[in-house]
Scaffold this active site. Structure first.
Site, mmCIF file in Angstrom:
data_model
loop_
_atom_site.group_PDB
_atom_site.id
_atom_site.type_symbol
_atom_site.label_atom_id
_atom_site.label_comp_id
_atom_site.label_asym_id
_atom_site.label_seq_id
_atom_site.Cartn_x
_atom_site.Cartn_y
_atom_site.Cartn_z
ATOM 1 N N THR A 384 0.860 -1.178 0.000
ATOM 2 C CA THR A 384 0.000 0.000 0.000
ATOM 3 C C THR A 384 0.905 1.239 0.000
ATOM 4 O O THR A 384 2.097 1.141 0.231
ATOM 5 C CB THR A 384 -0.876 -0.047 1.260
ATOM 6 O OG1 THR A 384 -1.612 -1.263 1.250
ATOM 7 C CG2 THR A 384 -1.819 1.122 1.365
ATOM 8 N N ILE A 403 -3.074 -1.537 -4.245
ATOM 9 C CA ILE A 403 -3.522 -2.635 -5.100
ATOM 10 C C ILE A 403 -3.237 -3.964 -4.407
ATOM 11 O O ILE A 403 -3.237 -5.011 -5.015
ATOM 12 C CB ILE A 403 -2.884 -2.588 -6.509
ATOM 13 C CG1 ILE A 403 -1.370 -2.381 -6.443
ATOM 14 C CG2 ILE A 403 -3.539 -1.516 -7.360
ATOM 15 C CD1 ILE A 403 -0.679 -2.400 -7.820
ATOM 16 N N SER A 455 -10.410 -3.501 5.333
ATOM 17 C CA SER A 455 -9.062 -2.984 5.136
ATOM 18 C C SER A 455 -8.474 -2.541 6.469
ATOM 19 O O SER A 455 -9.211 -2.236 7.415
ATOM 20 C CB SER A 455 -9.088 -1.785 4.177
ATOM 21 O OG SER A 455 -7.827 -1.142 4.124
ATOM 22 N N SER A 456 -7.140 -2.506 6.534
ATOM 23 C CA SER A 456 -6.453 -1.941 7.700
ATOM 24 C C SER A 456 -5.944 -0.529 7.445
ATOM 25 O O SER A 456 -5.316 0.076 8.327
ATOM 26 C CB SER A 456 -5.262 -2.836 8.089
ATOM 27 O OG SER A 456 -5.691 -4.106 8.517
ATOM 28 N N GLY A 476 1.536 -1.064 4.985
ATOM 29 C CA GLY A 476 2.013 -2.086 5.912
ATOM 30 C C GLY A 476 1.064 -3.219 6.184
ATOM 31 O O GLY A 476 1.271 -3.985 7.113
#
Length: 574
Positions: A384, A403, A455-456, A476
């Site tokens: 990312t 992506i 997502s994070s 990360g």
């Protein structure tokens, strides 16, 4: 003044094995590490050319959003491993005049042909080859639509004007850096599987691009020109959309032109919390980042972290225990809010944090198998990239997009130059089975048509007295949340400047696997104390690539820093 800190990480790394006294001496002398300074505007990004484009937009009179859109498109050319128009992400926009912060969700969406068990093999087990490398790995990209929403709602410049620098870079070529050359070679096997991809990222004879050579991306330039001329329709409809759908289907995926035409970004309400007198504003679901950032901060607010000391055994122990509890909750309660009622208020409440603190022993690490998600009422990637921007008026953008893995699925849709994402792996292919980042998910994040994967990514703003004090975020994967957390804590709890906070060694715990991940640079004496508390310690490669800007509340001066963990990153201002 422009530039980056290049030596700080090496300074931190030499501490390994030297003990507590040496570690304390290093951090007491951290004022030798200075942030970049500017008065009128600043951009912090993972790639210098794109950052300079954003700075130039600001210098021309554009605002933070104008610069952000220009940087996002430029990174699609200069940072192909992560910058993208074939993926998606999240953006926070702070309007200094109104004091409002807006959250733009342009996360990818599952195609209409997606189904719950699409990534299981004949034996009913999760098949990572399907979810990472096949055509089915790609969700419908959101970046182009998201950037258009941002510019229309909050920008001041013309669409074609902010895309023009990216078109020029793709047309004329970018200079291959050592990092770009290394990353292409590292991914040779995956990128060579598709002739359309190999034709761009390797020479006609298959040889690698070498540092200093020019990499031209002519097809991507044509796609960007179509987007500049036609708006999002130049991507989601017509020849580009047809070529994307054709490539995905040929690789075994279900995406159609109708799926592309139907994509829409969403404006959402940010999640908000407080920490020691500062306001924390971050991304809501389908990001898990904001919720769990605030949850962990709430839990740690009950401890005298500053007095316990930076990266002391006591501080790291408490951080790890709070992280474990949050990641356990993530596995149960987080998903796309349009499909699942995420208990955001409960997870981010101070009362719930008090309950979590009661579960933490000061003396012993709780084994992860003994930790279950909290009893609440019903209700991203190393590859990312993140950028932060603050303009002279105090408007701010913090944006994380992706992506997923390096170069996504590895598939370039022939004729478009667009690298496709493999974000479908962020769904729970099978509840309870870890994804590519080792994250475990449940029913809330099961695959469904039209759904956005969890997502994070954690683009975050920290405000003081209603004004932006810090804009930060990081790539990360699973470690994005904890990386962002530590920058904030380093500044608020430990009094570091933004460069020091970006440089300091990091730790991470995500519940499962039950290991405390550390970077090199933590004192061996500290590690012995942590092991005595029951922590399983695992030294791994460096975590994150934070891009952060602080605005001094008294002078208004901007102080920024790019993480030294990535060599091409840059913070620039004027």
């Amino acid at each position: 003044m422009t530039g980056r800190i290049l030596t700080a990480m090496g300074m931190a790394c030499v501490l390994a094995g030297q003990g507590v006294a040496q570690e304390a001496a290093f951090f007491s002398d951290m004022d030798r590490i200075h942030p970049v300074w500017a008065e009128n505007g600043m951009v912090s990004a993972q790639e210098r050319v794109a950052a300079e484009i954003g700075r130039d937009i600001l210098a021309q009179g554009g605002n933070a959003v104008d610069a952000g859109v220009a940087v996002a498109f430029a990174l699609a050319v200069t940072l192909p491993r992560a910058g993208n128009i074939g993926g998606g992400g999240f953006m926070l926009v702070h309007d200094a005049e109104t004091g409002q912060t807006h959250a733009i969700d342009y996360r990818e969406m599952a195609p209409s042909g997606a189904s719950r068990d699409m990534f299981l093999d004949d034996a009913g087990e999760a098949d990572s080859e399907k979810s990472l490398r096949s055509g089915a790995a790609s969700g419908v990209p959101g970046t182009v639509a998201g950037m258009r929403m941002a510019l229309e709602n909050y920008g001041s410049m013309e669409w074609a004007e902010v895309i023009a620098p990216a078109i020029r870079l793709a047309d004329e070529g970018i200079t291959v850096t050592p990092e770009l050359a290394d990353s292409l070679e590292a991914e040779r096997d995956n990128l060579s599987k598709h002739p359309s991809t190999a034709a761009i990222f390797f020479k006609p004879d298959g040889a690698a691009w070498r540092p200093g050579e020019k990499l031209v991306q002519a097809d991507l330039a044509q796609t960007l020109k179509a987007v500049a001329e036609q708006g999002p329709d130049g991507f989601y409809k017509g020849a580009v959309a047809q070529n994307i759908a054709k490539a995905i289907q040929a690789a075994g995926g279900p995406m159609t032109v109708e799926d592309l035409a139907a994509y829409k970004p969403v404006l959402r309400e940010p999640v908000r919390g407080t920490y020691r007198g500062y306001d924390i504003v971050s991304m809501p679901p389908p990001s898990s980042g904001g919720v769990h950032l605030i949850q962990i901060l709430n839990t740690l607010e009950g401890y005298p972290i500053g007095a316990l000391g930076h990266n002391s055994a006591e501080t790291i122990h408490l951080m790890a225990e709070a992280m474990k509890l949050a990641y356990a909750d993530r596995s149960e309660y987080l998903g796309d809010p349009d499909f699942f009622d995420v208990p955001v208020a409960a997870l981010t409440s101070k009362d719930y944090a008090a309950e979590l603190r009661a579960k933490i022993s000061n003396d012993f690490a709780t084994p992860s198998p003994m930790i279950k998600p909290g009893d609440l009422a019903p209700y991203e990637s190393d590859q990312t990239t993140h950028f932060s921007i603050v303009d002279k008026e105090g408007n701010a953008v913090t944006n994380t997009y992706t992506i997923n893995l390096d170069y996504g699925s590895g598939l370039v849709a022939a004729g478009t130059g667009v690298l496709m994402n493999n974000e479908m792996d962020d769904f729970s292919a099978k509840p309870g089975v870890p994804n590519a980042f080792g994250l475990v998910g449940g029913e809330a994040n099961a695959v469904a048509a039209g759904k956005r994967p969890l997502s994070s990514m954690t683009p975050t703003l920290v405000l003081k007295d209603g004004k932006v004090w810090l804009a930060t975020g990081s790539p990360g994967g699973a470690r994005i949340i904890t990386t962002t957390l530590q920058v904030i804590m380093n500044m608020i709890d430990h009094g570091m400047n933004v460069a020091e906070a970006s440089t300091a060694p990091r730790i991470h715990h995500q519940w499962l696997p039950d290991e405390l991940r550390i970077e090199e640079g933590i004192s061996v004496d500290t590690l012995r104390l942590l092991a005595a508390k029951g922590h399983t310690i695992s030294e791994k490669p460096v975590m994150g690539s934070t891009q952060s800007i602080m605005r001094d509340p008294d002078s208004g001066a901007l102080l920024g820093a790019s993480d030294p963990r990535r060599p091409d990153a840059a913070t620039v201002g004027f």
